[in-house]
Enzyme design. Structure first.
Site, PDB file in Angstrom:
ATOM      1  CG  ASP A 160      -1.671   1.171   1.164  1.00 40.12           C
ATOM      2  OD1 ASP A 160      -2.265   1.739   0.268  1.00 40.12           O
ATOM      3  OD2 ASP A 160      -1.558   2.060   2.330  1.00 40.12           O
ATOM      4  CB  SER A 182      -5.278   2.131   0.585  1.00 39.51           C
ATOM      5  OG  SER A 182      -4.633   3.154   1.259  1.00 39.51           O
TER       6      SER A 182
HETATM    7  N1  URA Z   1      -6.385   6.843   3.499  1.00 39.46           N
HETATM    8  C1  URA Z   1      -5.507   5.843   3.063  1.00 39.46           C
HETATM    9  O1  URA Z   1      -4.819   5.277   4.078  1.00 39.46           O
HETATM   10  N2  URA Z   1      -5.565   5.330   1.839  1.00 39.46           N
HETATM   11  C2  URA Z   1      -6.425   5.929   0.855  1.00 39.46           C
HETATM   12  O2  URA Z   1      -6.620   5.371  -0.254  1.00 39.46           O
HETATM   13  C3  URA Z   1      -7.196   7.156   1.238  1.00 39.46           C
HETATM   14  C4  URA Z   1      -6.902   7.488   2.467  1.00 39.46           C
END
Ligand code: URA
Length: 443
Positions: A160, A182
Site C-alpha cells: 500500500d 488501502s
Molecule cells: N487513506 C488511506 O490510507 N488510503 C487511501 O487510499 C485514502 C485515505
C-alpha cells in the site's frame, strides 16, 4: 504474472486472475514491478473500477505484503477509521476510552491529508510522544496499557505504501476500490475483531455527497466483512467543524477536556457513538444503548483519562510531562503568540461555521502541509467560544484564530466570513446521516 491479462480484465469488467493479482501486489512490494507498469494497472482500475471479489483479493495480498499483528486470547481487538474531517480528533479519546471499557485497540493512524488534520500530527504536539512503533512494540503497548496509536509504516502493508505514493502523483487517489484496499488492508493487518468506519460527507469531506460516501462505505464494509472483521460504517456530516477545538495542539486540549468529562458535547457524542458501536459488536451482553452508557461512564469517571496518560508514558512522554499534561494541558502544549478574535456584529445565534474555509486558512498558516516535507506549526488553529446554536450578543467573542504569522487583509476578510449569525435558533445538528452494515452490503 501476466500484467496485460490483469489490465485487460479490468478494462472489460471481468474478474482478474487471482494468482496474477496476488503476484502483482507481491512484486509491487518488493520493487520488481516498474513504475510505468504499476501506473498502467492503477489507471485502469481508477477508470473502470473492479469486481468486489478482486477488491478482497487485492486487500488480502496487500496485508500479506507485510506483518500481521497476532493477539493472545483475551479482550476484543477493535479500531476505527475516519475518512478525515476538520476538528476530527476522535481517535485521541476513542482509543483510551475503549481500552478503559475492556477492549484492545492497536490503532494505526496517518498524518494530515489535504485540508484535513491527521491523528499523528496531533499527537506529535505532545512533547516526547513517539508514534513510530514497530509491530512488536504495538502489541507490547496494547498488552500493557490497552491501546496505542502508531504511524503507518513500511512494516504493515508495504504494498500500500508503494501504491499510495504512486496514486498521489498519478491522479488515481479517488477510486473506491483503491481507497478500500488501502484502508482495509492496514486495519485488517492489525488483527481486528471489529471495525467502525466513520465515512464523512459534506462540503469539507472528500466524499461530498451522501451517494459517494455510501458507495465507499459499502465497499469498505463488504471488504472488511469478507476478511472476517465485524464492521459498521457510520456516515456522518462534515460541513461544520467537529467540536470547539480545531488545530493540532488545540485538538489535544479539546480531547483532554472530553476525557475529563467536560469539553464539547458534539465531540463527546461522536466518541460515544463510535465506541458504543464497537462495544455492541464485540460484547454479546451489550447493545448500542448499554454500549453508550459504558462509554459515558469511562469518559466521566476518569478511567479513559488515566489510560490516555498511561498511553502517553508508554509512547515516550515522561511521567512528569504526562501528569502535567492532563492537569494543565495548555502549559504543556503551549499557546500561539498571536490570537485574533472575531466578535459578533449583531445579536442572534451562531448558526454555522464553514469548516472548509477554516481548514484552508489554518493550513495556509502552518496547521497542515502542502508538500510532504512541510513542517507543521502545532499551535495554529481555532477555538470556538460560540459553537453552532449558541445565543450571542453584539460584540461577544465568536471564535479565536491562533496563529504565529501575521494575518493579511485577505485573511481577516476570510475570518469574518467563516461564521453565520441568524435571528432564529438553528435546528440542532445531528452528525449521523446513515448506517451501513453487512445487512446492507450483501450483493
Ligand atoms: N487513506 C488511506 O490510507 N488510503 C487511501 O487510499 C485514502 C485515505
Amino acid at each position: 504474472m501476466d500484467l496485460e491479462a490483469l489490465i485487460d480484465a479490468v478494462k472489460s469488467g471481468q474478474q482478474q486472475n487471482r494468482g496474477d493479482l496476488e503476484a502483482f501486489v507481491a512484486m509491487v512490494a518488493d520493487g520488481s514491478v516498474s513504475t510505468e507498469d504499476a501506473t498502467r494497472w492503477l489507471k485502469a482500475v481508477h477508470q473502470h473500477g473492479c469486481m468486489v471479489d478482486d477488491i478482497v483479493v487485492l486487500t488480502n495480498a496487500m496485508i500479506d505484503s507485510g506483518a500481521r499483528l497476532s493477539w493472545p486470547k483475551g479482550a476484543p481487538v477493535v479500531d476505527k477509521h475516519s475518512t478525515g474531517g476538520v476538528g476530527d480528533k476522535m481517535s485521541l479519546m476513542l482509543a483510551p476510552a475503549l481500552a478503559a471499557a475492556g477492549c484492545r485497540v492497536p490503532m494505526l493512524a496517518g498524518r494530515g491529508l489535504g485540508h484535513t488534520g491527521g491523528t499523528i500530527d496531533k499527537l506529535e504536539a505532545i512533547p516526547g510522544f513517539n508514534c513510530a512503533l514497530s509491530p512488536e512494540e504495538m502489541v507490547a503497548a496494547v498488552e500493557s496499557v490497552g491501546c496505542c496509536i502508531a504511524v503507518q509504516n513500511d512494516a504493515i502493508a508495504p504494498a500500500d505504501g508503494v501504491l499510495y505514493a504512486l496514486r498521489d502523483v498519478t491522479d488515481t487517489i479517488d477510486s473506491v476500490p483503491l481507497i478500500t484496499a488501502s484502508i482495509v488492508s492496514k486495519k485488517a493487518a492489525e488483527g481486528l475483531d471489529a471495525l467502525v468506519l466513520d465515512v464523512k460527507t459534506g462540503s469539507a469531506a472528500f466524499m461530498q455527497t451522501v451517494e459517494e460516501a455510501r458507495a465507499l462505505a459499502t465497499s469498505m464494509v463488504r471488504t472488511a466483512e469478507g476478511l472476517g472483521i465485524r464492521t459498521l460504517a457510520q456516515i456522518t456530516s462534515m460541513s461544520e467543524p467537529i467540536g470547539t477545538h480545531i488545530g493540532n495542539a488545540l485538538e489535544v486540549l479539546g480531547s483532554i477536556l472530553v476525557l475529563k468529562g467536560e469539553g464539547s458535547p458534539d465531540t463527546r457524542e461522536l466518541v460515544v457513538m463510535q465506541g458504543a458501536a464497537l462495544l455492541s459488536m464485540t460484547f454479546d451482553e451489550l447493545d448500542m444503548e448499554e454500549g453508550r452508557r459504558k462509554m459515558e461512564k469511562v469518559l466521566t469517571n476518569g478511567d479513559a483519562l488515566e489510560v490516555f496518560r498511561k498511553m502517553c508514558v508508554q509512547q515516550g512522554v515522561t511521567h512528569e510531562v504526562a501528569a502535567k499534561l492532563i492537569r494543565y494541558p495548555e502549559k504543556v502544549l503551549g499557546t500561539a503568540p498571536e490570537q485574533t478574535t472575531v466578535l459578533a456584529q449583531q445579536d442572534g445565534f451562531a448558526s454555522g461555521y464553514d469548516a472548509m474555509k477554516m481548514a484552508q486558512l489554518a493550513r495556509r498558516h502552518g496547521a497542515g502541509r502542502f508538500a510532504l516535507e512541510d513542517e507543521i506549526d502545532p499551535l495554529v488553529g481555532f477555538l470556538l467560544q460560540a459553537p453552532k446554536g449558541a445565543q450571542i450578543k453584539k460584540n461577544q467573542p465568536l471564535f479565536t484564530f491562533y496563529h504565529t504569522r501575521e494575518l493579511s487583509t485577505e485573511d481577516l476578510r476570510e475570518l469574518k466570513s467563516m461564521v453565520t449569525i441568524s435571528e432564529n435558533k438553528p435546528d440542532q445538528m445531528h452528525r449521523l446521516v446513515e448506517l451501513i452494515d453487512s445487512a446492507e452490503t450483501k450483493a
